[in-house]
Design a protein around this motif. Structure first.
Motif, PDB file in Angstrom:
ATOM      1  N   ARG A   1       3.098   5.870  -0.113  1.00  0.00           N
ATOM      2  CA  ARG A   1       1.653   6.082  -0.206  1.00  0.00           C
ATOM      3  C   ARG A   1       0.951   5.596   1.061  1.00  0.00           C
ATOM      4  NH1 ARG A   1       2.386   3.171  -6.005  1.00  0.00           N
ATOM      5  NH2 ARG A   1       3.976   4.637  -6.706  1.00  0.00           N
ATOM      6  N   LEU A   2       1.471   4.496   1.645  1.00  0.00           N
ATOM      7  CA  LEU A   2       0.917   3.995   2.902  1.00  0.00           C
ATOM      8  C   LEU A   2       1.074   5.034   4.003  1.00  0.00           C
ATOM      9  CD1 LEU A   2       2.336   0.362   2.958  1.00  0.00           C
ATOM     10  CD2 LEU A   2      -0.077   0.981   3.005  1.00  0.00           C
ATOM     11  N   SER A   3       2.235   5.695   4.006  1.00  0.00           N
ATOM     12  CA  SER A   3       2.499   6.670   5.063  1.00  0.00           C
ATOM     13  C   SER A   3       1.571   7.866   4.939  1.00  0.00           C
ATOM     14  CB  SER A   3       3.950   7.149   4.997  1.00  0.00           C
ATOM     15  OG  SER A   3       4.818   6.064   5.200  1.00  0.00           O
ATOM     16  N   ILE A   4       1.207   8.184   3.701  1.00  0.00           N
ATOM     17  CA  ILE A   4       0.304   9.318   3.497  1.00  0.00           C
ATOM     18  C   ILE A   4      -1.122   8.917   3.885  1.00  0.00           C
ATOM     19  CG2 ILE A   4      -0.630  10.938   1.789  1.00  0.00           C
ATOM     20  CD1 ILE A   4       2.276  11.494   1.857  1.00  0.00           C
ATOM     21  N   VAL A   5      -1.525   7.704   3.502  1.00  0.00           N
ATOM     22  CA  VAL A   5      -2.904   7.260   3.734  1.00  0.00           C
ATOM     23  C   VAL A   5      -3.131   6.804   5.186  1.00  0.00           C
ATOM     24  CG1 VAL A   5      -4.661   5.571   3.040  1.00  0.00           C
ATOM     25  CG2 VAL A   5      -3.214   6.652   1.307  1.00  0.00           C
ATOM     26  N   PHE A   6      -2.181   6.072   5.740  1.00  0.00           N
ATOM     27  CA  PHE A   6      -2.288   5.615   7.139  1.00  0.00           C
ATOM     28  C   PHE A   6      -1.142   6.205   7.946  1.00  0.00           C
ATOM     29  CE2 PHE A   6      -3.853   1.882   4.674  1.00  0.00           C
ATOM     30  CZ  PHE A   6      -5.130   1.779   5.187  1.00  0.00           C
ATOM     31  N   PRO A   7      -1.223   7.466   8.332  1.00  0.00           N
ATOM     32  CA  PRO A   7      -0.065   8.087   9.003  1.00  0.00           C
ATOM     33  C   PRO A   7       0.302   7.386  10.304  1.00  0.00           C
ATOM     34  CG  PRO A   7      -1.782   9.706   8.501  1.00  0.00           C
ATOM     35  CD  PRO A   7      -2.360   8.376   8.205  1.00  0.00           C
TER      36      PRO A   7
END
Ligand code: ADP
Ligand code: MG
Ligand code: MG
Length: 908
Positions: A702-708
């Motif tokens: 989810r972090l990778s999606i929100v903070f690419p």
């Protein structure tokens, strides 16, 4: 249907063997009965007798201590049969038969249940014993021992009453030792003992003992026998036996068998003796006879330590015992080649003749287990496979960590949970900074905390050992300590820590420990001691390496099924090197969040907390620089071996300051008249990031999606490191793992980004980069859609900690400290699912493996949760879920190699 309840063992009147049982009948005859039968069957000298089955005990106790129909008749018949076989009768006035009544459950429960010796004596048969032996002192001594034991074991008469009577008899007779009492003294004692019995036993509770209106010591041998058997059955449920079973995980519903066996006497003079022995040294495994004996003594005396025993090696040199001593050595050989293992035994020599009273496969230390297995393989007694099968993986832990010296004496100050094995001695410190500072000065320290958090890492690294007053076996302290191989005791509730005052009060004692005071902790037992306990250190010895190399041959052999690989969870080059020494084949999990701690925490904080685009970009560039360096080092260490690197996983706020501490700081500065607006803004940002349930919050993919920016930076670092090393001639093999995927699109979108970055880096450096991308499967939804996800993944690695949390809906830390202990106690759960994989969670893993392999046959599958280091779970992962590898912390690697080989053997 008619079940057999009584089994005979030993010879008949013609010397022919009439044994009905064997060692395979452990659950029916108990360990002692099954092995007595086995010894008799292979022709060893065993005093004849019969065994009443464990099931009879279960029926008897189950019915509220009522005999099942027909059993008493069967016992009477077995008694008559034994009398016929021996040509003697119980209670006979000329030549009496005497028996022992011995308990013996399917699992050994040393000293937990009771035995009655010399049964069958009464006023008539004692005369017969005198006539047969010509030794009236021996006969009266046997009789008084019988009354004493029978009264104690069967009727619970206070043992002190008898001891007091013996003591006053010695005073009256003017002698010091029991053995100086004469036949006449003993005869008088028998009368006194009978009086004690009559006065102590309640007539109403025992009508069967009442003769002419008063309690009498029972003279009828059949009554003696029945009461003794009842008492042994009853001892199965006595308090200490129940407690012992609970502590050792032995079920309550097995029951105990009763062995009724002809007495032999080690106390008939100087050509008689009794002893206990091992066929090899159980402490270090040396192939030598090991044990003790006593001349002219009865069984219990050896263990009781009343007299000084002699070493078994001297038996052959004792006048009158030479032949029996030589026979005993021959028996050792027979037992070893029959059981193909080290045995422990009890024996008695009656007037020069050897009798075997007990044997079983003996308990041994880890060191001895290794040596014995290897020696027996080279002696041709067992195969390599058998040698590997015999080592208990859990016992290996003992060998790889320092331990309290077994001969040390100490008082236990407190107890906690045995969270990470090994022992440590050091000065108490209460903060990470103090741990670092003191250890830098050359002191050994034990970090004592309420609990630990990621910020404590540097202190934990500096410490010899870790103690927390809160948290369970999977608390932060426990998980990290196990990973580092640092001893840890958690949840020491009696520690009242005042970190500010740098002291700890110990509840229930006057002890107060201050910073710098020395304590010792044993993470294998949870024991805490004030002061220094001497330690013994262990290492990968030659024997361990031999067994592990055999284990490797077995687990990696692909001629019979998939190989079972072992990888390591390692985040830094030191751990990776240690793991390679311990035989890890690759890295199954390299966590990257540890790479953001320490001095680097401020960099990631600027990224998260700043609104300024440029500042964020600077932070990302800085992180890229340091992470690339980390990965260069790691990938160089692991050159030629796979290394699965997990993208950033934990909730972001773990990297941020504690808002409560920040509030205090703001208040303090404000009072001092300082400008706190920047701090307030920071606090506001932190508050925005706060989640009410972070475990299920913004983390993982989810972090990778929100903070690419974060995964972009990480993948760039990984790929750049690989490209540089390739150019230097190394063989880096990183693999990128996306954590906490639940939805296929999470995987698809992240993979796109990852592959784009890899391609860019490859082009920039002019090298080909083949970096597989896989997912960490740790949510039930991912298991259900595993076929879909498999189309976009090169591998699955199962994070079974989170999968267990989310399958059960348990929050691990809370569950382990709050209700799992109660669940275990109430048998809602059989085992802690965070320690040993739960079958339903395993089913999820299996489902995902099956779906994934069907969709994408080239994929590989691994397990990198903590279960990957648990032997029982390892066997299930390989044999049920069919994964390719398990990955565990460095110190568990040897354990996992052994367990993986055992899994392969079990699957054959
Ligand atoms: P435990 O299970 O506590 O070892 P045992 O049934 O082995 O109890 O008996 C205790 C002691 O009594 C042992 O030392 C054993 O040698 C001795 N013993 C038991 N039966 C006999 C017998 N038939 N003849 C001589 N000694 C016996
Ligand atoms: Mg015994
Ligand atoms: Mg996870």
């Amino acid at each position: 249907m008619n079940v057999q309840r009584v089994y005979r063992f030993g010879t008949d009147e013609h010397g022919a063997d009439v044994t009905e049982g064997s060692s395979s009948m452990n659950y029916i005859l108990g360990g002692k009965g099954a092995n007595l039968a086995e010894m008799a069957r292979i022709g060893l000298p065993v005093p004849p007798g019969f065994t009443i089955t464990c099931q009879t005990c279960v029926e008897y106790s189950g019915a509220g201590n009522v005999w099942p129909e027909g059993v008493l008749d069967e016992i009477a018949a077995a008694q008559a049969d034994l009398e016929r076989r021996m040509g003697k009768r119980l209670g006979d006035a000329d030549d009496p038969l005497l028996v022992s009544v011995r308990s013996g459950a399917p699992f050994s429960m040393p000293g937990m249940m009771d035995t009655v010796l010399n049964l069958g004596l009464n006023d008539e048969s004692v005369q017969g014993l005198i006539a047969q032996t010509g030794n009236d002192r021996f006969a009266w001594d046997s009789y008084r021992r019988f009354i004493q034991m029978f009264s104690d074991v069967v009727l619970g008469v206070d043992a002190d009453l008898f001891e007091n009577a013996i003591a006053s008899k010695k005073v009256v007779a003017g002698v010091r030792s029991d053995s100086d009492l004469t036949a006449a003294d003993l005869r008088e004692l028998v009368e006194e003992f009978k009086g004690i019995f009559a006065d102590s036993v309640d007539a109403e509770a025992h009508p069967e003992l009442v003769v002419d209106g008063a309690v009498r010591f029972p003279s009828d041998p059949s009554l003696q026998l029945r009461l003794a058997i009842q008492a042994v059955f009853g001892s199965w449920m006595n308090e200490r036996a129940c407690l012992y079973r609970k502590q050792n995980g032995i079920p309550d519903d097995l029951g105990t068998a009763v062995n009724v066996q002809v007495m032999v006497f080690g106390n008939k003079g100087d050509t008689s003796a009794t002893g206990v022995a091992f066929t090899r040294n159980p402490a270090d495994g040396t192939h030598e006879f090991y044990g003790d004996f006593l001349v002219n003594a009865q069984g219990e005396d050896v263990v009781a330590g009343i007299r000084n025993t002699e070493p078994i090696a001297d038996l052959k040199t004792k006048p009158g015992l030479e032949e029996a001593g030589a026979s005993l050595e021959r028996v050792f050989g027979v037992l070893e080649s029959h059981y193909r293992d080290m045995c422990d035994i009890e024996f008695t020599i009656e007037q020069g003749r050897l009798w075997m009273l007990q044997t079983r496969v003996g308990k041994r230390t880890a060191t001895a287990a290794l040596k014995i297995a290897i020696d027996m393989e080279s002696e041709g007694l067992i195969s390599r496979e058998e040698a590997v099968r015999r080592i208990d993986p859990k016992q290996l832990d003992q060998l790889l960590h320092p331990q309290f010296d077994a001969s040390a004496e100490y008082d236990v100050l407190a107890r906690g949970l045995n969270a990470s094995p090994g022992a440590a001695v050091g000065e108490v410190v209460f903060s990470s900074d103090d741990a670092v500072a003191r250890s830098a000065e050359g002191h050994k320290v034990v970090l004592v905390r309420w609990e630990t958090n990621p910020d404590d890492l540097k202190g934990m690294v500096a410490a010899e050992g870790i103690l927390t007053s809160h948290g369970g076996k999977t608390s932060h302290a426990a998980v990290i300590a196990r990973g580092m191989g640092t001893p840890c005791v958690c949840g020491v509730e009696s520690f009242r820590i005042d970190a500010a005052a740098k002291e700890v009060r110990i509840e229930g004692s006057d002890v107060v420990l201050h910073e710098g005071d020395v304590i010792s902790i044993d993470g294998a037992t949870g024991i805490v001691v004030a002061g220094a306990v001497p330690l013994v250190t262990a290492e990968l010895t030659g024997a361990l390496e031999t067994i592990l190399s055999w284990a490797d041959e077995i687990r990696l052999d692909e001629s019979c099924g998939r190989a079972r690989h072992v990888r390591v969870n390692a985040d830094n080059p030191a751990d990776a090197e240690l793991a390679l020494e311990f035989g890890a084949e690759a890295i199954g999990l390299c966590r990257t969040e540890h790479m953001f701690l320490g001095e680097r925490k401020s960099i990631i904080q600027s990224f998260i907390l700043s609104d300024d685009v440029e500042e964020r970009e600077r932070a990302v560039q800085e992180l890229l620089r340091v992470q690339t360096e980390d990965f260069v080092e790691m990938q160089r260490t692991m050159s030629g071996r796979s290394m699965v690197i997990r993208l950033i996983d934990p909730p972001l706020h773990e990297f941020l300051d504690d808002p409560r501490e920040l509030e205090v700081e703001i208040a303090r500065r404000e009072a001092a008249g300082e400008d706190v607006s920047a701090l307030r803004a920071r606090l506001a940002r932190i508050d925005v990031m706060a989640e009410s349930n972070p475990m299920l919050g913004l983390r993982g993919v989810r972090l990778s999606i929100v903070f690419p920016e974060l995964p972009l930076m990480q993948v760039r670092a990984i790929a750049t490191a690989a490209a540089r090393l390739k150019l230097e001639g190394f063989d880096p093999r990183p693999e990128v793992m996306v954590p906490l995927v639940a939805i296929t699109a999470e995987c698809v979108q992240t993979r796109e980004v990852v592959e784009r970055v890899i391609a860019e880096v490859a082009a920039e450096h002019g090298v080909a980069l083949d970096i597989p991308v896989g997912t960490m499967v740790e949510l039930p939804r991912a298991c259900i859609v595993a076929d879909e996800i498999a189309r976009h993944a090169d591998f699955f690695c199962f994070g079974t900690n989170d999968l267990t949390q989310t399958a059960f809906g348990f929050s691990r830390d809370d569950a382990e400290s709050k209700f799992i202990p109660i669940y275990l106690h109430k048998k809602v759960l059989e085992a802690n699912p965070f320690e040993t994989i739960d079958d339903a969670v395993l089913e999820l893993v299996k489902m995902a493996v099956d779906k994934g392999r069907a969709e994408n046959p080239g994929m590989h599958f691994g397990v990198c949760g903590e279960h990957g280091g648990d032997p029982a779970s390892i066997v299930k992962f390989f044999n049920v879920a069919d994964v390719d590898y398990v990955s565990c912390s460095p110190y568990r690697v040897p354990v996992a190699r052994l367990a993986a080989a055992q899994a392969k053997l079990a699957a054959k």
